[in-house]
Design an enzyme around this catalytic site. Sequence first.
Site, PDB file in Angstrom:
ATOM      1  N   CYS A  73      18.837  46.217 -30.950  1.00  0.00           N
ATOM      2  CA  CYS A  73      19.420  44.909 -31.226  1.00  0.00           C
ATOM      3  C   CYS A  73      18.272  43.903 -31.281  1.00  0.00           C
ATOM      4  O   CYS A  73      17.494  43.802 -30.325  1.00  0.00           O
ATOM      5  CB  CYS A  73      20.377  44.547 -30.088  1.00  0.00           C
ATOM      6  SG  CYS A  73      21.013  42.866 -30.187  1.00  0.00           S
ATOM      7  N   CYS A 184      18.623  41.669 -38.068  1.00  0.00           N
ATOM      8  CA  CYS A 184      19.705  41.937 -37.110  1.00  0.00           C
ATOM      9  C   CYS A 184      20.194  43.324 -37.453  1.00  0.00           C
ATOM     10  O   CYS A 184      20.389  43.638 -38.634  1.00  0.00           O
ATOM     11  CB  CYS A 184      20.815  40.903 -37.293  1.00  0.00           C
ATOM     12  SG  CYS A 184      22.394  41.330 -36.506  1.00  0.00           S
TER      13      CYS A 184
HETATM   14  N1  DGL Z   1      22.988  43.520 -33.630  1.00  0.00           N
HETATM   15  C1  DGL Z   1      22.492  42.312 -33.017  1.00  0.00           C
HETATM   16  C2  DGL Z   1      21.078  42.038 -33.508  1.00  0.00           C
HETATM   17  O1  DGL Z   1      20.391  42.932 -33.941  1.00  0.00           O
HETATM   18  C3  DGL Z   1      23.241  41.036 -33.172  1.00  0.00           C
HETATM   19  C4  DGL Z   1      24.683  40.980 -33.386  1.00  0.00           C
HETATM   20  C5  DGL Z   1      25.294  39.976 -32.435  1.00  0.00           C
HETATM   21  O2  DGL Z   1      25.254  38.776 -32.721  1.00  0.00           O
HETATM   22  O3  DGL Z   1      25.778  40.445 -31.416  1.00  0.00           O
HETATM   23  O4  DGL Z   1      20.609  40.938 -33.432  1.00  0.00           O
END
Ligand code: DGL
Length: 260
Positions: A73, A184
């Site tokens: 993430c 993201c």
């Molecule tokens: N998957 C998360 C990232 O890579 C973000 C998604 C969220 O806002 O929870 O930043």
Amino acid sequence: MDARPVGMFDSGVGGLAVLRAFRELAPAERVLYFADTAWFPYGPRPAAEVRKRAFAITHRLLESDVKLVVVACNTASAAALADLREAFPGVPFVGMVPGVKPAAQQSRSRRVVVLATPGTLDGDLLQRVVEEFGRGTQVVRVAGHGLAEAVEAGEVSSPAVRARLRELLGPEVARGADTVVLGCTHYAFLGPVIAAEFPGIATVDTSVPVARRAVDLLREMDALSPGPGGIDLIVSQDPEEFRRRMGQLGFSAAREEAAT
Ligand code: DGL
């Protein structure tokens, strides 16, 4: 050889892009994937709150004796990666770093967009990679408001998502940007639709390099697993719904096994 699982986490389905790449490279590994759906989305939350979740999840993964933690993430990596490494010196971590370096190397127009959550755009990590690798390139930050929510809901190519992408990226493409960094992990699932909406625009997805880094690290640690590989899940809210969405994204939910 080390048969212990690899821990991996995200706020939801985004990290599955990293999981998929990792499973392709290292099918004998067992992965314990923590989807923090109760706290989704991370993107708009204060960094301190995301950091708290990252620490709680790391503690939970370590209770299951993981040998490595992949912070799959970008928002959590921006908020917590450095602190996690400091707090758990014996635990190897691999985290997401926005792909500014490859984007700057491949952009012909020397104008690239980093599409990410507010948490990632505001963090020091992005600032550092822009300073280090973005010299001579215009790096434009665009907050992907609503995109992670759409992907989390299983919408990766709906008319609404396409319209949102045109709205967010269209003006930058018109200004000459030719490369979009998917900053993201949820946005990795939007790569094909971005390519379809903006022909000739390149996307940079760091899921595969991050997965490769994790495999390399296991090899360096002499900790690759003899198998059998597989996926275990911890979902902080509504696990059945999460499994259904995993299935929609091409993961065989039947092979998953609950870890909670
Ligand atoms: N998957 C998360 C990232 O890579 C973000 C998604 C969220 O806002 O929870 O930043």
